[in-house]
Design a protein around this motif. Structure first.
Motif, PDB file in Angstrom:
ATOM      1  N   ALA A 126     -16.220  -7.042  -6.797  1.00 40.76           N
ATOM      2  CA  ALA A 126     -17.350  -7.905  -7.155  1.00 40.76           C
ATOM      3  C   ALA A 126     -17.156  -8.516  -8.548  1.00 40.76           C
ATOM      4  O   ALA A 126     -17.656  -9.603  -8.836  1.00 40.76           O
ATOM      5  CB  ALA A 126     -18.657  -7.111  -7.098  1.00 40.76           C
ATOM      6  N   GLU A 127     -16.394  -7.817  -9.403  1.00 41.53           N
ATOM      7  CA  GLU A 127     -16.121  -8.327 -10.753  1.00 41.53           C
ATOM      8  C   GLU A 127     -15.195  -9.555 -10.730  1.00 41.53           C
ATOM      9  O   GLU A 127     -15.054 -10.241 -11.730  1.00 41.53           O
ATOM     10  CB  GLU A 127     -15.443  -7.246 -11.607  1.00 41.53           C
ATOM     11  N   LEU A 128     -14.520  -9.777  -9.601  1.00 43.71           N
ATOM     12  CA  LEU A 128     -13.520 -10.854  -9.556  1.00 43.71           C
ATOM     13  C   LEU A 128     -14.114 -12.193  -9.156  1.00 43.71           C
ATOM     14  O   LEU A 128     -13.485 -13.231  -9.326  1.00 43.71           O
ATOM     15  CB  LEU A 128     -12.411 -10.507  -8.545  1.00 43.71           C
ATOM     16  N   THR A 129     -15.339 -12.168  -8.616  1.00 39.76           N
ATOM     17  CA  THR A 129     -15.841 -13.413  -8.021  1.00 39.76           C
ATOM     18  C   THR A 129     -15.978 -14.554  -9.031  1.00 39.76           C
ATOM     19  O   THR A 129     -15.780 -15.701  -8.693  1.00 39.76           O
ATOM     20  CB  THR A 129     -17.177 -13.177  -7.286  1.00 39.76           C
ATOM     21  N   GLN A 130     -16.267 -14.212 -10.305  1.00 43.26           N
ATOM     22  CA  GLN A 130     -16.354 -15.298 -11.312  1.00 43.26           C
ATOM     23  C   GLN A 130     -14.973 -15.857 -11.632  1.00 43.26           C
ATOM     24  O   GLN A 130     -14.865 -16.889 -12.274  1.00 43.26           O
ATOM     25  CB  GLN A 130     -16.975 -14.808 -12.624  1.00 43.26           C
ATOM     26  N   ARG A 131     -13.936 -15.150 -11.213  1.00 47.86           N
ATOM     27  CA  ARG A 131     -12.585 -15.620 -11.532  1.00 47.86           C
ATOM     28  C   ARG A 131     -11.844 -16.081 -10.287  1.00 47.86           C
ATOM     29  O   ARG A 131     -10.627 -16.132 -10.263  1.00 47.86           O
ATOM     30  CB  ARG A 131     -11.817 -14.499 -12.237  1.00 47.86           C
ATOM     31  N   ARG A 132     -12.618 -16.413  -9.256  1.00 50.94           N
ATOM     32  CA  ARG A 132     -11.961 -16.750  -7.982  1.00 50.94           C
ATOM     33  C   ARG A 132     -11.066 -17.971  -8.096  1.00 50.94           C
ATOM     34  O   ARG A 132     -10.077 -18.075  -7.374  1.00 50.94           O
ATOM     35  CB  ARG A 132     -12.990 -16.893  -6.863  1.00 50.94           C
ATOM     36  N   ASP A 133     -11.361 -18.873  -9.034  1.00 54.03           N
ATOM     37  CA  ASP A 133     -10.511 -20.062  -9.227  1.00 54.03           C
ATOM     38  C   ASP A 133      -9.313 -19.769 -10.122  1.00 54.03           C
ATOM     39  O   ASP A 133      -8.333 -20.495 -10.100  1.00 54.03           O
ATOM     40  CB  ASP A 133     -11.297 -21.190  -9.916  1.00 54.03           C
ATOM     41  N   THR A 134      -9.441 -18.726 -10.976  1.00 49.15           N
ATOM     42  CA  THR A 134      -8.414 -18.470 -11.990  1.00 49.15           C
ATOM     43  C   THR A 134      -7.258 -17.645 -11.448  1.00 49.15           C
ATOM     44  O   THR A 134      -6.093 -17.938 -11.700  1.00 49.15           O
ATOM     45  CB  THR A 134      -9.049 -17.697 -13.175  1.00 49.15           C
ATOM     46  N   ILE A 135      -7.603 -16.579 -10.711  1.00 52.65           N
ATOM     47  CA  ILE A 135      -6.562 -15.645 -10.243  1.00 52.65           C
ATOM     48  C   ILE A 135      -5.773 -16.270  -9.109  1.00 52.65           C
ATOM     49  O   ILE A 135      -6.327 -16.676  -8.090  1.00 52.65           O
ATOM     50  CB  ILE A 135      -7.185 -14.307  -9.803  1.00 52.65           C
ATOM     51  N   ARG A 136      -4.475 -16.369  -9.316  1.00 51.92           N
ATOM     52  CA  ARG A 136      -3.593 -17.010  -8.330  1.00 51.92           C
ATOM     53  C   ARG A 136      -2.563 -16.045  -7.755  1.00 51.92           C
ATOM     54  O   ARG A 136      -1.956 -16.311  -6.738  1.00 51.92           O
ATOM     55  CB  ARG A 136      -2.828 -18.176  -9.005  1.00 51.92           C
ATOM     56  N   ARG A 137      -2.344 -14.938  -8.461  1.00 51.97           N
ATOM     57  CA  ARG A 137      -1.292 -14.003  -8.066  1.00 51.97           C
ATOM     58  C   ARG A 137      -1.786 -12.576  -8.275  1.00 51.97           C
ATOM     59  O   ARG A 137      -2.330 -12.253  -9.322  1.00 51.97           O
ATOM     60  CB  ARG A 137      -0.059 -14.263  -8.925  1.00 51.97           C
ATOM     61  N   VAL A 138      -1.612 -11.745  -7.261  1.00 51.41           N
ATOM     62  CA  VAL A 138      -2.086 -10.366  -7.341  1.00 51.41           C
ATOM     63  C   VAL A 138      -0.925  -9.414  -7.078  1.00 51.41           C
ATOM     64  O   VAL A 138      -0.313  -9.448  -6.006  1.00 51.41           O
ATOM     65  CB  VAL A 138      -3.221 -10.107  -6.320  1.00 51.41           C
ATOM     66  N   LEU A 139      -0.610  -8.590  -8.082  1.00 49.51           N
ATOM     67  CA  LEU A 139       0.386  -7.536  -7.893  1.00 49.51           C
ATOM     68  C   LEU A 139      -0.371  -6.332  -7.352  1.00 49.51           C
ATOM     69  O   LEU A 139      -1.338  -5.877  -7.972  1.00 49.51           O
ATOM     70  CB  LEU A 139       1.031  -7.154  -9.229  1.00 49.51           C
ATOM     71  N   ILE A 140       0.023  -5.830  -6.190  1.00 42.34           N
ATOM     72  CA  ILE A 140      -0.685  -4.681  -5.596  1.00 42.34           C
ATOM     73  C   ILE A 140       0.277  -3.509  -5.500  1.00 42.34           C
ATOM     74  O   ILE A 140       1.283  -3.579  -4.794  1.00 42.34           O
ATOM     75  CB  ILE A 140      -1.240  -5.006  -4.198  1.00 42.34           C
ATOM     76  N   LEU A 141      -0.038  -2.450  -6.228  1.00 41.74           N
ATOM     77  CA  LEU A 141       0.818  -1.263  -6.237  1.00 41.74           C
ATOM     78  C   LEU A 141       0.126  -0.133  -5.494  1.00 41.74           C
ATOM     79  O   LEU A 141      -1.077   0.094  -5.679  1.00 41.74           O
ATOM     80  CB  LEU A 141       1.110  -0.817  -7.670  1.00 41.74           C
ATOM     81  N   CYS A 142       0.883   0.553  -4.660  1.00 42.22           N
ATOM     82  CA  CYS A 142       0.306   1.651  -3.897  1.00 42.22           C
ATOM     83  C   CYS A 142       1.282   2.813  -3.835  1.00 42.22           C
ATOM     84  O   CYS A 142       2.476   2.646  -4.065  1.00 42.22           O
ATOM     85  CB  CYS A 142      -0.053   1.199  -2.489  1.00 42.22           C
ATOM     86  N   PRO A 143       0.776   4.020  -3.505  1.00 41.76           N
ATOM     87  CA  PRO A 143       1.691   5.135  -3.255  1.00 41.76           C
ATOM     88  C   PRO A 143       2.334   4.982  -1.877  1.00 41.76           C
ATOM     89  O   PRO A 143       1.937   4.116  -1.095  1.00 41.76           O
ATOM     90  CB  PRO A 143       0.768   6.356  -3.281  1.00 41.76           C
ATOM     91  N   THR A 144       3.302   5.801  -1.588  1.00 39.55           N
ATOM     92  CA  THR A 144       3.928   5.793  -0.263  1.00 39.55           C
ATOM     93  C   THR A 144       3.442   7.023   0.486  1.00 39.55           C
ATOM     94  O   THR A 144       3.754   8.153   0.104  1.00 39.55           O
ATOM     95  CB  THR A 144       5.453   5.816  -0.392  1.00 39.55           C
ATOM     96  N   HIS A 145       2.645   6.812   1.528  1.00 41.43           N
ATOM     97  CA  HIS A 145       2.075   7.924   2.287  1.00 41.43           C
ATOM     98  C   HIS A 145       2.988   8.400   3.417  1.00 41.43           C
ATOM     99  O   HIS A 145       2.849   9.506   3.897  1.00 41.43           O
ATOM    100  CB  HIS A 145       0.724   7.518   2.884  1.00 41.43           C
ATOM    101  N   ARG A 146       3.880   7.522   3.902  1.00 43.44           N
ATOM    102  CA  ARG A 146       4.619   7.854   5.120  1.00 43.44           C
ATOM    103  C   ARG A 146       6.130   7.867   4.976  1.00 43.44           C
ATOM    104  O   ARG A 146       6.814   8.511   5.753  1.00 43.44           O
ATOM    105  CB  ARG A 146       4.252   6.856   6.227  1.00 43.44           C
ATOM    106  N   VAL A 147       6.646   7.095   4.035  1.00 45.55           N
ATOM    107  CA  VAL A 147       8.102   6.963   3.915  1.00 45.55           C
ATOM    108  C   VAL A 147       8.505   7.321   2.485  1.00 45.55           C
ATOM    109  O   VAL A 147       7.914   6.805   1.530  1.00 45.55           O
ATOM    110  CB  VAL A 147       8.533   5.499   4.212  1.00 45.55           C
ATOM    111  N   TYR A 148       9.478   8.204   2.329  1.00 43.63           N
ATOM    112  CA  TYR A 148       9.925   8.549   0.975  1.00 43.63           C
ATOM    113  C   TYR A 148      10.676   7.363   0.370  1.00 43.63           C
ATOM    114  O   TYR A 148      11.538   6.767   1.010  1.00 43.63           O
ATOM    115  CB  TYR A 148      10.856   9.779   0.995  1.00 43.63           C
ATOM    116  N   VAL A 149      10.303   7.005  -0.852  1.00 37.22           N
ATOM    117  CA  VAL A 149      10.995   5.929  -1.565  1.00 37.22           C
ATOM    118  C   VAL A 149      11.421   6.458  -2.920  1.00 37.22           C
ATOM    119  O   VAL A 149      10.614   7.026  -3.655  1.00 37.22           O
ATOM    120  CB  VAL A 149      10.067   4.702  -1.766  1.00 37.22           C
TER     121      VAL A 149
END
Length: 272
Positions: free
Chosen positions: A65-88
């Motif tokens: 909800a904090e992002l809605t005022q920046r909906r025009d500004t944000i163009r790229r999202v880096l999404i980092l997650c853990p690995t639940h199923r495959v060892y990396v």
């Protein structure tokens, strides 16, 4: 070996509705109900949970909800997650060029992908991403709060926090780049014990102490990398919501902890 250019949803109909109309309505409902926590100046990064929406959707929504005022500004999202199923070993970016959800396809950012895949500790592999829910469940929220954006999905496995921080640093960008860390907190403790543990974890995050372990947060590797980078960039963490599955939709004997935390540069924003 031929790689599919599009990653298809693995948990639609399980973690969230597979029907686009139901999904859109559910996410819109969560966002509308999100209570503003601390006021956050243009978050640079957010930590959000990744369970089924009935469990953690409301908590995640407080950050989105904090992002809605920046909906025009944000163009790229880096999404980092853990690995639940495959060892990396290290980190993995997908070969797939887009991620599909019931709300449509989200393109992988080619420039960011090229930059990341040339960094130490980063491999290109679709396998860790194929069945992984932790990035997938974030996409409908992003699709509902931002206008035109690309993503760089990074599965963080057995990686040194300094290596994770180096990837974030290389792709840091400006206000157009948002960092999303997908992580739950403690897993399967009784309700009160989980509350106690998760509060201690939040205290550590507030101190930008990058020594979290997997017992505290499944995405500890990614969070630690962010904390190192946040320290360098003088970002302040703001707790937006802290609950567990016993508060939302589960019983209280064995719960999973969820938090939404936004990181922003509180010293440097202009008041227009």
């Amino acid at each position: 070996m031929a790689q599919a250019s599009q990653r298809i949803p693995a948990v639609a109909g399980l973690f969230y509705p597979a029907d686009p109309h139901s999904l859109h309505a559910q996410v819109a409902g969560f966002l509308a109900a999100a209570m503003p926590g601390e006021m956050v100046a243009a978050p640079k990064a957010v930590v959000v949970p990744h369970a089924g929406y009935i469990y953690s959707g409301a908590v995640a929504a407080s950050a989105y909800a904090e992002l809605t005022q920046r909906r025009d500004t944000i163009r790229r999202v880096l999404i980092l997650c853990p690995t639940h199923r495959v060892y990396v070993r290290g980190m993995a970016v997908p070969a797939a060029q887009s991620f599909l959800t019931p709300l449509g396809a989200v393109a992988v950012d080619r420039e960011a992908w090229l930059a990341a895949s040339s960094l130490p500790g980063v491999i290109v592999d679709d396998q860790p991403h194929a069945e992984e829910h932790a990035i997938e469940v974030q996409l409908p929220f992003l699709q509902s709060t931002l206008d035109h954006f690309t993503i760089l999905p990074i599965a963080v496995g057995d990686a040194d926090p300094a290596q994770v921080a180096a990837v974030l640093e290389a792709l840091w960008g400006g206000p157009e780049t948002l960092i999303v860390i997908s992580s739950d907190l403690s897993h399967y403790h009784p309700y009160r014990q989980a509350q106690f543990r998760d509060k201690a974890t939040i205290t550590q995050i507030r101190q930008l102490d990058a020594t979290l372990d997997g017992e505290q947060a499944c995405g500890a590797g990614a969070i630690n990398g962010l904390l190192l980078a946040a320290r360098r960039h003088h970002l302040t963490p703001h707790l937006l919501d802290l609950r567990n599955s016993g508060d939302t939709a589960g019983d209280r004997s064995r719960v999973v902890g969820y938090a939404s935390i936004a990181f922003s540069d509180d010293n440097n924003h202009a008041h227009h």
